[in-house]
Scaffold this motif. Structure first.
Motif, PDB file in Angstrom:
ATOM      1  N   GLY A 314       0.810  -1.215   0.000  1.00 30.62           N
ATOM      2  CA  GLY A 314       0.000   0.000   0.000  1.00 30.62           C
ATOM      3  C   GLY A 314       0.838   1.257   0.000  1.00 30.62           C
ATOM      4  N   LEU A 315       1.948   1.259   0.762  1.00 32.70           N
ATOM      5  CA  LEU A 315       2.835   2.424   0.777  1.00 32.70           C
ATOM      6  C   LEU A 315       3.501   2.641  -0.583  1.00 32.70           C
ATOM      7  CD1 LEU A 315       4.117   4.662   2.495  1.00 32.70           C
ATOM      8  CD2 LEU A 315       5.906   3.029   3.140  1.00 32.70           C
ATOM      9  N   TRP A 316       3.931   1.534  -1.199  1.00 32.18           N
ATOM     10  CA  TRP A 316       4.544   1.647  -2.530  1.00 32.18           C
ATOM     11  C   TRP A 316       3.565   2.210  -3.548  1.00 32.18           C
ATOM     12  CZ3 TRP A 316       3.087  -1.028  -6.957  1.00 32.18           C
ATOM     13  CH2 TRP A 316       3.952  -0.859  -8.075  1.00 32.18           C
ATOM     14  N   TYR A 317       2.323   1.753  -3.510  1.00 31.11           N
ATOM     15  CA  TYR A 317       1.308   2.237  -4.446  1.00 31.11           C
ATOM     16  C   TYR A 317       1.031   3.716  -4.217  1.00 31.11           C
ATOM     17  CZ  TYR A 317      -3.131   2.634  -6.905  1.00 31.11           C
ATOM     18  OH  TYR A 317      -4.156   3.031  -7.732  1.00 31.11           O
ATOM     19  N   ALA A 318       0.948   4.122  -2.935  1.00 28.24           N
ATOM     20  CA  ALA A 318       0.680   5.541  -2.651  1.00 28.24           C
ATOM     21  C   ALA A 318       1.835   6.419  -3.106  1.00 28.24           C
ATOM     22  CB  ALA A 318       0.432   5.719  -1.151  1.00 28.24           C
ATOM     23  N   ILE A 319       3.078   5.990  -2.868  1.00 26.23           N
ATOM     24  CA  ILE A 319       4.237   6.777  -3.300  1.00 26.23           C
ATOM     25  C   ILE A 319       4.299   6.866  -4.827  1.00 26.23           C
ATOM     26  CG2 ILE A 319       6.760   6.833  -3.313  1.00 26.23           C
ATOM     27  CD1 ILE A 319       6.705   5.656  -0.521  1.00 26.23           C
ATOM     28  N   THR A 320       3.990   5.766  -5.505  1.00 26.03           N
ATOM     29  CA  THR A 320       3.984   5.770  -6.979  1.00 26.03           C
ATOM     30  C   THR A 320       2.963   6.763  -7.519  1.00 26.03           C
ATOM     31  OG1 THR A 320       4.666   3.450  -6.962  1.00 26.03           O
ATOM     32  CG2 THR A 320       3.760   4.317  -9.004  1.00 26.03           C
ATOM     33  N   ARG A 321       1.776   6.756  -6.979  1.00 30.96           N
ATOM     34  CA  ARG A 321       0.758   7.709  -7.428  1.00 30.96           C
ATOM     35  C   ARG A 321       1.161   9.142  -7.129  1.00 30.96           C
ATOM     36  NH1 ARG A 321      -4.417   6.044  -8.527  1.00 30.96           N
ATOM     37  NH2 ARG A 321      -4.627   8.249  -9.061  1.00 30.96           N
ATOM     38  N   LEU A 322       1.880   9.344  -6.016  1.00 26.34           N
ATOM     39  CA  LEU A 322       2.265  10.695  -5.641  1.00 26.34           C
ATOM     40  C   LEU A 322       3.307  11.260  -6.610  1.00 26.34           C
ATOM     41  CD1 LEU A 322       2.110  13.031  -3.582  1.00 26.34           C
ATOM     42  CD2 LEU A 322       3.895  11.875  -2.288  1.00 26.34           C
ATOM     43  N   PHE A 323       4.324  10.467  -6.963  1.00 25.00           N
ATOM     44  CA  PHE A 323       5.385  10.951  -7.851  1.00 25.00           C
ATOM     45  C   PHE A 323       4.973  10.958  -9.324  1.00 25.00           C
ATOM     46  CE2 PHE A 323       7.956  10.045  -4.128  1.00 25.00           C
ATOM     47  CZ  PHE A 323       8.831  11.125  -4.118  1.00 25.00           C
ATOM     48  N   ARG A 324       3.964  10.215  -9.688  1.00 24.98           N
ATOM     49  CA  ARG A 324       3.534  10.189 -11.089  1.00 24.98           C
ATOM     50  C   ARG A 324       2.887  11.495 -11.494  1.00 24.98           C
ATOM     51  NH1 ARG A 324      -0.657   5.631 -12.655  1.00 24.98           N
ATOM     52  NH2 ARG A 324      -1.941   6.992 -11.345  1.00 24.98           N
ATOM     53  N   GLY A 325       2.268  12.187 -10.558  1.00 27.88           N
ATOM     54  CA  GLY A 325       1.640  13.456 -10.870  1.00 27.88           C
ATOM     55  C   GLY A 325       0.310  13.267 -11.570  1.00 27.88           C
ATOM     56  N   PRO A 326      -0.247  14.366 -12.108  1.00 30.81           N
ATOM     57  CA  PRO A 326      -1.552  14.261 -12.782  1.00 30.81           C
ATOM     58  C   PRO A 326      -1.437  13.494 -14.101  1.00 30.81           C
ATOM     59  CG  PRO A 326      -0.659  16.465 -13.039  1.00 30.81           C
ATOM     60  CD  PRO A 326       0.245  15.760 -12.085  1.00 30.81           C
ATOM     61  N   MET A 327      -2.495  12.852 -14.489  1.00 27.51           N
ATOM     62  CA  MET A 327      -2.532  12.096 -15.732  1.00 27.51           C
ATOM     63  C   MET A 327      -2.529  13.055 -16.925  1.00 27.51           C
ATOM     64  SD  MET A 327      -2.586   8.827 -15.062  1.00 27.51           S
ATOM     65  CE  MET A 327      -3.315   8.098 -16.517  1.00 27.51           C
ATOM     66  N   PRO A 328      -1.738  12.798 -17.977  1.00 29.68           N
ATOM     67  CA  PRO A 328      -1.732  13.692 -19.157  1.00 29.68           C
ATOM     68  C   PRO A 328      -3.049  13.603 -19.921  1.00 29.68           C
ATOM     69  CG  PRO A 328      -0.434  11.726 -19.564  1.00 29.68           C
ATOM     70  CD  PRO A 328      -0.814  11.674 -18.116  1.00 29.68           C
ATOM     71  N   VAL A 329      -3.365  14.703 -20.643  1.00 36.80           N
ATOM     72  CA  VAL A 329      -4.608  14.755 -21.402  1.00 36.80           C
ATOM     73  C   VAL A 329      -4.351  14.192 -22.785  1.00 36.80           C
ATOM     74  CG1 VAL A 329      -6.394  16.285 -22.315  1.00 36.80           C
ATOM     75  CG2 VAL A 329      -5.341  16.754 -20.084  1.00 36.80           C
ATOM     76  N   ASP A 330      -5.252  13.364 -23.267  1.00 37.80           N
ATOM     77  CA  ASP A 330      -5.132  12.787 -24.597  1.00 37.80           C
ATOM     78  C   ASP A 330      -5.543  13.841 -25.627  1.00 37.80           C
ATOM     79  OD1 ASP A 330      -4.905  11.233 -26.787  1.00 37.80           O
ATOM     80  OD2 ASP A 330      -6.502   9.806 -26.241  1.00 37.80           O
ATOM     81  N   VAL A 331      -4.595  14.255 -26.440  1.00 40.47           N
ATOM     82  CA  VAL A 331      -4.895  15.305 -27.423  1.00 40.47           C
ATOM     83  C   VAL A 331      -5.790  14.793 -28.534  1.00 40.47           C
ATOM     84  CG1 VAL A 331      -2.763  16.548 -26.911  1.00 40.47           C
ATOM     85  CG2 VAL A 331      -2.764  14.746 -28.654  1.00 40.47           C
TER      86      VAL A 331
END
Length: 362
Positions: A314-331
């Protein structure tokens, strides 16, 4: 509901709650005052002091004797006052009769649980009734015939005595536990009560079973305490003895794990079937140390590893989501224009031709 009605209803509920609270507090205070008066009563008081307390005791007994188990402390205190009063010999037969009537009524209603009559029988003994022995036998008979179960328990205890510290003692302890539980179990809707356990046959069987289980515990403790653990008597264990027991327990439990399990089983049987038996302080301390977990069991390690794994994932998943940032928008995603909603309200004119329309004639 209108706000005014709701407010009136809330006020009425508050008044009722306050009234019930005050009534309960007054009842508790009256009981406390009566109990204090009964406990401080002395038969050598002046008559003007004795009479109100004796009258209060008589009223309390008349109200509580049909069901003395509801407040046994108050009933016993009131009965103590009556026994020390000068009018005891006049009122004793009537009080004993009220107790007997209450017992008879509950037996007639089919109450086969003799323990529910414990307080009433104690009050009957306290009142020095002549029929105490009769009711003792009747209440004991409510448990039913348990002579066969008592004989089986005595036989199991004798078998265990012959196998103390020998191979097969675990099976003997298990058989004794089953026989003891069968003796105390419910038979055809009839429960064992305290007077039935005082019958000679049952009391002798339970005494033999207790002696056998205690001897088994002492035999299992011999490697921890030596050959004569009973020689300590009521001696309290000191720090040096506890340290020696701790070291010996670690070594013995590692080399002889079966002994620890056998000791635990014997103590469980004694605690369940003879909860009022108490060992000497040294024996009790030795049992506690011998049954203690000196190392984390394998099951505990598995639980710890499972919990730690879940937390790390759970900690690994939370850290991964935190450093990934917002999802890019599909142009390349298609978007729809903001379409104004359709106005369903349309103005319609209805033109009707008058039935009396004017026409040109010739």
């Amino acid at each position: 509901m209108k706000p005014r009605s709701a407010a009136l209803l809330g006020q009425a509920a508050i008044v009722v709650a306050l009234g019930l609270t005050m009534l309960s507090a007054a009842r508790d205070q009256a009981r406390s005052n009566a109990l204090t008066s009964f406990r401080h009563y002395r038969p050598d008081w002046e008559e003007s002091w004795r009479t109100p307390v004796e009258q209060l005791a008589a009223v309390t007994l008349a109200r509580q004797l049909p069901h003395p188990e509801q407040d046994p402390e108050l009933v016993e205190a009131a009965l103590s006052v009556m026994r020390r009063s000068l009018s005891w010999y006049m009122k004793a037969p009537r009080l004993a009769q009220m107790l007997r009537e209450g017992i008879e009524l509950r037996i007639a209603h089919g109450e086969v649980n003799g323990d529910a009559l414990h307080t009433a029988f104690d009050m009957l003994e306290f009142a020095e009734s002549d029929e105490v022995d009769t009711y003792r036998g009747r209440i004991a008979s409510l448990a039913g015939d348990r002579n066969a179960a008592a004989a089986a328990l005595a036989e199991a205890a004798s078998k265990l005595q012959s196998l103390l510290g020998m191979p097969g003692d675990d099976q003997a302890v298990a058989r004794l536990g089953l026989a003891w539980r069968d003796l105390l179990a419910v038979h055809q809707g009839r429960t064992m009560n305290w007077l039935a356990r005082q019958l000679p046959v049952i009391a002798a069987a339970e005494r033999e079973a207790t002696e056998a289980m205690v001897a088994q515990v002492r035999a299992l403790l011999e490697p921890y305490l030596g050959k004569a653990p009973g020689g300590y008597g009521e001696t309290l264990p000191d720090e040096a003895m506890l340290a020696v027991l701790e070291r010996q327990s670690v070594d013995i439990n590692r080399t002889q794990p079966r002994r620890q399990e056998s000791l635990r089983q014997a103590r469980l049987v004694l605690a369940e079937c003879a909860p009022h038996y108490h060992f000497e302080p040294v024996i009790d301390a030795a049992c506690t140390i011998a049954l203690r977990y000196h190392a984390i069991p394998s099951g505990g390690l598995l639980i710890v590893l499972s919990v730690c794994t879940a937390l790390i994932v759970g900690l690994w998943y939370a850290i991964t989501r935190l450093f990934r940032g917002p999802m890019p928008v599909d142009v390349n995603a298609e978007t729809m224009e903001n379409v104004e909603p359709i106005d369903l309200d349309t103005d319609a004119e209805t033109k009707s031709r008058s039935s009396g329309s004017i026409t040109d004639i010739g």
